[in-house]
Design an enzyme around this catalytic site. Structure first.
Site, mmCIF file in Angstrom:
data_model
loop_
_atom_site.group_PDB
_atom_site.id
_atom_site.type_symbol
_atom_site.label_atom_id
_atom_site.label_comp_id
_atom_site.label_asym_id
_atom_site.label_seq_id
_atom_site.Cartn_x
_atom_site.Cartn_y
_atom_site.Cartn_z
ATOM 1 N N HIS B 57 0.817 -1.210 0.000
ATOM 2 C CA HIS B 57 0.000 0.000 0.000
ATOM 3 C C HIS B 57 0.855 1.266 0.000
ATOM 4 O O HIS B 57 0.548 2.225 -0.696
ATOM 5 C CB HIS B 57 -0.897 -0.043 1.244
ATOM 6 C CG HIS B 57 -1.803 1.117 1.397
ATOM 7 N ND1 HIS B 57 -2.862 1.342 0.559
ATOM 8 C CD2 HIS B 57 -1.812 2.124 2.302
ATOM 9 C CE1 HIS B 57 -3.497 2.424 0.931
ATOM 10 N NE2 HIS B 57 -2.870 2.931 1.987
ATOM 11 N N HIS B 108 -10.273 3.064 -0.795
ATOM 12 C CA HIS B 108 -10.410 2.651 0.602
ATOM 13 C C HIS B 108 -11.252 1.387 0.628
ATOM 14 O O HIS B 108 -12.245 1.284 1.342
ATOM 15 C CB HIS B 108 -11.029 3.774 1.442
ATOM 16 C CG HIS B 108 -10.314 3.982 2.732
ATOM 17 N ND1 HIS B 108 -10.938 4.295 3.903
ATOM 18 C CD2 HIS B 108 -9.001 3.900 3.034
ATOM 19 C CE1 HIS B 108 -10.036 4.409 4.872
ATOM 20 N NE2 HIS B 108 -8.866 4.178 4.369
ATOM 21 N N SER B 327 -4.812 7.269 13.288
ATOM 22 C CA SER B 327 -5.840 8.209 13.719
ATOM 23 C C SER B 327 -5.999 9.274 12.641
ATOM 24 O O SER B 327 -5.019 9.742 12.065
ATOM 25 C CB SER B 327 -5.437 8.877 15.033
ATOM 26 O OG SER B 327 -5.575 7.968 16.091
ATOM 27 N N GLN B 328 -7.252 9.633 12.411
ATOM 28 C CA GLN B 328 -7.569 10.549 11.312
ATOM 29 C C GLN B 328 -7.410 12.008 11.728
ATOM 30 O O GLN B 328 -7.185 12.301 12.897
ATOM 31 C CB GLN B 328 -9.014 10.297 10.877
ATOM 32 C CG GLN B 328 -9.259 8.878 10.411
ATOM 33 C CD GLN B 328 -8.599 8.619 9.086
ATOM 34 O OE1 GLN B 328 -8.960 9.206 8.083
ATOM 35 N NE2 GLN B 328 -7.597 7.753 9.072
ATOM 36 N N GLY B 551 -2.072 9.188 -8.798
ATOM 37 C CA GLY B 551 -3.051 8.124 -8.695
ATOM 38 C C GLY B 551 -2.745 7.227 -7.530
ATOM 39 O O GLY B 551 -2.043 7.596 -6.598
#
Ligand SMILES: Nc1ncnc2c1ncn2[C@@H]1O[C@H](COP(=O)(O)OP(=O)(O)O)[C@@H](O)[C@H]1O
Ligand SMILES: [Mg+2]
Lengths: 81, 758, 231, 81
Positions: B57, B108, B327-328, B551
């Site tokens: 990823h 996602h 954590s966002q 991308g």
């Protein structure tokens, strides 16, 4: 008539944005809370006094449907008078 | 609770200690490579960092060798508008008048299968932070969705959660949703695709980069506090298939707080305006590990970080977990010391929490301490950029020859008008062709007051400059069925369709982004599909003269041995000098002539007709001719500049039938359609005339007064043009086949999704 | 004429509301939630959005903000105040308007071009409409269901305080199709749909004449300017 | 550490669309509930064992801020171990 209460809270490890916003607001207003967490209180009403079977069914529904196990915990399923 | 800390000192003292590299998703040679880079075994913190940053990823280790061609197959002309190309958080394109835009699409997928609502919500949050980190104000979002079969009960869970998650996060951020895709196909049952795109606008001088290069500058983490969200998420969720057994005690998902992100956006924009930020990076996958190593590596510098300064939501986090937490709603800024006070004033105004973690140093080394103990001491490049690169085995699938031979030639075609009419309705009301308004009505497309086009028009369009009307258009496309039949052509077809959609709205295509959704790269046949698709996309972009600016790759979209269809989502960005001249996708007035531009061939393989009517997928996808697409786009642009077009709608899935219906439904204006001349000229039957998916075609309506001029313009440019009807009344009549009241068709078209999911 | 537009953390449509004020010919002044000073504005708009994430209850946390304490005080003295969507929720949570707004009956956020009937033209924000006029402005909310107890509803109907009603479609299950309310004095108006998204040709709802050309929302802002001139 | 729990429910005579939707789902799944109502369970955490004063303050916050008396009732404010 007694009813069944299902209580569901966001998992302790995960962010609870709602609790955070409310906690900040309470702190601004002078309350000395450390953390606030907000979950759900779900009341199941019946036409009869809930039976053992109803409670069992409620526990199952609490785990499978009324809460999302990935992000929430069922903290209690109780009969309340 | 006391935590045992694995320090660099300890690592030197215990060289042979067993480490869980395998559980963290590393291969043995990768672990050995880390040891040789460091000259010792890594500490557990270093191991955590390398394992996430070297995951598929984050490192693009299987795709890198193929993605290079997007930077290589380009001309100088293509680079002309490119202010920032591939490799940064998002590419930046000059659109003139001192404005630039940045846009990117990201996946996602896996998190959205596990927890659809939060997975999709944080997908939107993540891509918006990417855009924000370039110095731009995010101005719109789009979502590209693939779900399993509508009849599978699990599909509803995923659809409900994903759509609600996107709606919640995007609406709450105040970003208009201007378009997207929704496809149902059983190949996505266990692997739904949730891609999210964001676009942002900035003045040229506001460009910011993720780079730390000035020794002494302060490294600041700000935004939400760090908690246990998505620990191991990057390696476990995004890189390995589901059966892998990762560390499961901590939550694998992240919870998003769009409110915190909205505040963070406004706060960052104010920081940029005050010019107090020398470098900025969002925290996404791999959290702090990624932000620190990338900032330092991009600046050819190093950092000294005190991990104990990270503000925590949960004191029980170990240093390794802090390094990996996803954590966002967090950002990392590099701020010159002299600007610190100004920085603090702004974040305090927005009540955003922050802490100074350390500073930039000249030596290209990343030192991270936990109190007095050194727990990380690594060259940042080795973590962020010099990860492993694989040339995975590639094998052309043996089944593809048989698949390509299994064409639609022998499928039964409708013989009577009634049969054709029935097929028409069956097709336009099938879940993939039906109205998506049940989904898109859950998205705010008004907020901001600059939306010039949104669903159901061909592209989303937003005004950038309120004075001049300068704006951008965006469309994204992918057809997994075409990709399965021929991944090279499939990618080109996706590009061609997105390009055509942008052109149909009156804008001039300028740049490309993509999100490549594939199965496991460890399967040589999937790797072959990937190789073909990337080549197709790169070749296509070169032919159209528009560069790929960035991308995302999502591998491991497979359940057991079964991979999804290759699904390269391609987004095309166009620019329009004044959004006031945009073209809607449906007829607005009675009595206009309807023209079909482009050539119709009998191309039924891979079509919706083959899928819906015959449950068939085989043969070869329609031929794509990018020179023709380009000529068509130029003709549309010229016609639009001269104000000749009342509407334009591209033909794609479902062919002419679908385009005619949608053009009618856009404003509720009917039409009479005649196909005889078309059929005669191209020697095709009714089925092909209605349902063929030949490319490079657009349906337009033109006022009588502009007729001669318009036809002349097309003929002069060699664009085939057929008058196939006239707008009229409130019925759709296809002569010799059917005559429907539009209202009935509209209801049928609109009701499919609510009946399934509401 | 200076019209204040309040920004809370999480407010989204403040720039749109300011644009609407300008297009109507007024001067937009931005007001900050943490500031008790209204900077001499002649009227206030509480715009849409998700103040404080809409957590707890929509508008509940914003209603506690310093700026609201001044606005409540001045509104009671006659300052024209318009609450749009989240702003309406703030007005309700501040008890400047009665009742409450809850989750849409169908449980989804909804964004649509909504027809409304103007039921009351004697307010600072609706005097440019004609009674019974049908207008179309965008609606976008997740918690727009208006509720009140029987007594309150009776009073609202009896005293003519319902200012807008949904026409054709009730998009969120609101009682009595209530889309917007006024206070007795007529200076405070709140509604769920968004007039500020129907003020500029090209960016509003579709009309029969041309796509996205609806500007029915502009009259809210010209109304208040007119009432201020006449005051 | 003991905490204070505030429980808030939508007023009995007012519409609760969320409860209605969940109730219908449960009925479809064969549960014999009559009505479902969904409210909130708000946990206030403290750095100390909450005092009488904390409880009083919580009761006030529950009435003024954590619930909206027009549409909701506070059903309980209790200290929970
Ligand atoms: N998930 C989604 N989110 C936002 N918009 C969507 C979504 N799905 C479809 N749309 C919109 O609905 C319209 C019709 O979609 P589609 O038929 O796929 O368009 P096209 O064939 O032109 O690519 C387009 O405007 C598209 O942007
Ligand atoms: Mg299209």
């Amino acid at each position: 008539m007694p009813k069944i209460i299902v209580e569901v809270m966001p998992k302790a490890d995960l962010l609870d944005p709602q609790g955070k916003a409310v906690g900040n607001s309470l702190k601004r207003a002078g309350h000395n809370v450390s953390t606030v967490r907000i979950g759900k209180r779900i009341e199941l009403h019946f036409d009869h006094t809930p039976t053992e079977a109803d409670l069992e069914a409620a526990k199952k529904a609490a785990a499978d449907f009324l809460s999302n196990g990935v992000i929430e915990d069922v903290v209690a399923v109780t009969v309340e008078a | 609770m006391s935590i045992t800390i694995d320090t660099t000192k300890e690592a030197k003292a215990t060289p042979d200690k067993h480490q869980p590299w395998k559980e963290l998703g590393l291969k043995e040679d990768e672990y050995l490579e880390i040891k040789s880079i460091l000259g010792r075994r890594p500490t557990s913190g270093e191991l955590a960092m390398y394992s996430v940053m070297w995951s598929e990823h984050c490192s693009y280790k299987s795709s890198k060798i193929y993605l290079r061609q997007f930077g290589e197959k380009v001309t100088d002309e293509m680079k002309k508008h490119l202010m920032v190309g591939m490799g940064e958080n998002a590419g930046v394109v000059d659109i003139g008048e001192g404005w630039a835009v940045t846009f990117k699409v990201e996946s996602h997928n896996h998190p959205s299968y596990i927890e659809p609502f939060q997975g999709a919500a944080t997908g939107v949050g993540g891509i918006v932070r990417d855009i924000l980190s370039m110095g731009a104000r995010p101005i719109a979002v789009m979502d590209q969705l693939r779900f399993g079969d509508v009849s599978n009960p699990d599909t509803r869970r995923v659809v409900d959660g994903v759509v609600a998650g996107i709606s919640f996060y995007g609406n709450c951020l105040g970003l208009p949703n201007i378009g997207g895709e929704t496809v149902f196909d059983k190949v996505y049952q266990g692997n739904p695709l949730v891609n999210a795109l964001s676009i942002g606008a900035l003045r040229h001088e506001d460009l910011h980069l993720a780079s730390a290069n000035n020794p002494g500058d302060q490294v600041i983490l700000f935004g939400a506090r760090t908690g246990a969200d998505g620990i191991g998420g990057v390696s476990v969720l995004a890189s390995e298939t589901f059966d892998s057994t990762g560390p499961a005690k901590r939550p694998a998902v992240q919870v998003g707080d769009p409110f915190a992100e909205k505040v963070l956006i406004e706060c960052c924009l104010e920081l940029y305006a005050a010019k107090v930020v020398a470098g900025i990076q969002d925290l996404g996958g791999a959290g702090l590990s990624c932000a620190t190593s990338e900032l330092a590596s991009n600046g050819n510098a190093g950092m000294r970080i005190q991990l104990k300064n990270v503000l925590l939501r949960d004191d029980s986090l170990t240093p390794e977990e802090i390094l990996m937490s996803e954590s966002q709603e967090r950002m990392m800024a590099v701020v010159p010391k002299k600007d610190l006070a100004a920085f603090e004033a702004i974040v305090n105004k927005w009540e955003v929490e922050y802490s100074v973690l350390g500073e930039v140093i000249k030596e290209p080394r990343l030192y991270i301490n936990w109190g007095d103990e050194e727990i990380v001491n690594v060259p940042p490049r080795s973590v962020a950029h010099d990860g492993p690169v694989y040339e995975r085995p590639v094998k052309k699938p043996t089944w593809i020859t048989a698949l390509n031979k299994d064409t639609t030639a022998n499928l039964k075609r409708a013989e009577t008008a009634d049969e054709l009419a029935t097929q028409f309705v069956e097709i336009v009301t099938s879940p993939n062709q039906a109205s998506k308004s049940w989904i898109t009505d859950q998205y705010d497309h008004y907020v901001g007051g600059n939306t010039a086009l949104a669903m159901p028009d061909d592209s989303g369009m937003v005004r950038i400059d309120e004075k001049s009307g300068l704006g951008v258009a965006l469309a994204t496309d992918a057809n997994g069925r075409y990709g399965y039949l021929n991944p090279y052509e499939g990618a080109k077809l996706a590009l061609a369709e997105a390009y055509r959609n942008v052109a149909a709205s009156g804008a001039k295509p300028l740049a490309v982004t993509n999100c490549l959704n594939f199965g496991s790269p460890e399967n040589p046949e999937v790797m072959w599909q990937f190789k073909e698709a990337t080549a197709g996309l790169a070749d296509g972009c070169l032919e159209l003269g528009i560069p790929v600016t960035g991308g995302n790759v999502s591998f491991y979209n497979q359940t057991g041995d079964v991979a999804i269809h290759p699904t390269p989502v391609v987004g095309v960005l166009g620019v329009i000098d004044n959004v006031a001249r945009r073209i809607p996708s449906g007829w607005q007035d009675q009595g206009h002539n309807i023209y079909l531009l482009g050539e119709t061939k009998d191309e039924m393989d891979g079509s919706v007709w083959a899928g819906v009517i015959h449950d068939h997928l085989g043969g070869l996808p329609p031929v794509v001719d990018l020179a023709k697409e380009k000529a068509l786009a130029e003709a549309l642009n010229a016609a639009s500049e001269q104000g000749l077009l009342a509407s334009a709608h591209d033909l794609s899935e479902g062919g002419l039938a679908q385009a005619v219906l949608e053009s009618c439904l856009r404003f509720g204006v009917g039409a009479r359609i005649f196909l005889n001349e078309l059929k005669a000229d191209y020697a095709i039957d009714d089925t092909a005339a209605l349902f063929s998916e030949s490319t490079a075609r657009v349906l337009v309506s033109v006022g009588r007064e502009d007729d001669v001029k318009f036809v002349g313009l097309c003929e002069a440019r060699g664009i085939p043009v057929h008058r196939i009807g006239v707008t009229d009344g409130t019925n759709l009549e296809i002569q010799g086949i059917a005559n429907w009241e539009l209202e009935n068709l509209a209801n049928a078209h609109a009701n499919t999704l609510p009946e399934l999911f509401a | 004429m200076k019209i204040g537009v309040v920004t809370f953390p999480g407010t989204l449509d403040d720039r749109d509301a300011a644009r609407a004020v300008r297009l109507a010919g007024g001067e937009a002044v931005s007001l900050w939630h943490a500031d008790t000073n209204l900077h001499d504005v002649d009227a206030v708009v509480l715009p849409g959005g998700f103040s404080y994430g809409d957590y707890l209850r929509c508008g509940a946390i914003a209603a506690q903000a310093p700026v609201m304490q001044t606005i409540i005080e001045k509104a009671n003295e006659g300052l024209p105040v318009l609450g749009i969507c989240n702003g309406f929720q703030v007005l309700v949570e501040s008890h400047l308007l009665p009742g409450g707004l809850i989750r849409n009956e169908h449980q989804h956020f909804i964004c649509r071009d909504q027809k409304l009937i103007v039921e009351n033209v004697d307010t600072a924000w609706t005097n440019q409409f004609t009674l019974g006029e049908e207008i179309t402005i965008p609606l976008k909310n997740g918690e727009g269901g208006y509720i009140a107890d029987g007594e309150t509803l009776k009073r609202l109907e009896g005293e003519g305080l319902i200012t807008f009603r949904y026409s054709e479609v009730n998009p969120n299950g609101s009682m009595n199709n209530i889309a917007g309310l006024r206070n007795a004095r007529g200076n405070v108006v709140g509604l769920m749909p968004h007039p500020e998204h129907a003020v500029e040709p090209g960016f509003g709802p579709d009309t029969k004449v041309a796509m996205r050309s609806g500007v029915d929302g502009l009259k809210f802002f010209t109304s208040v300017l007119k009432s201020l001139v006449e005051a």
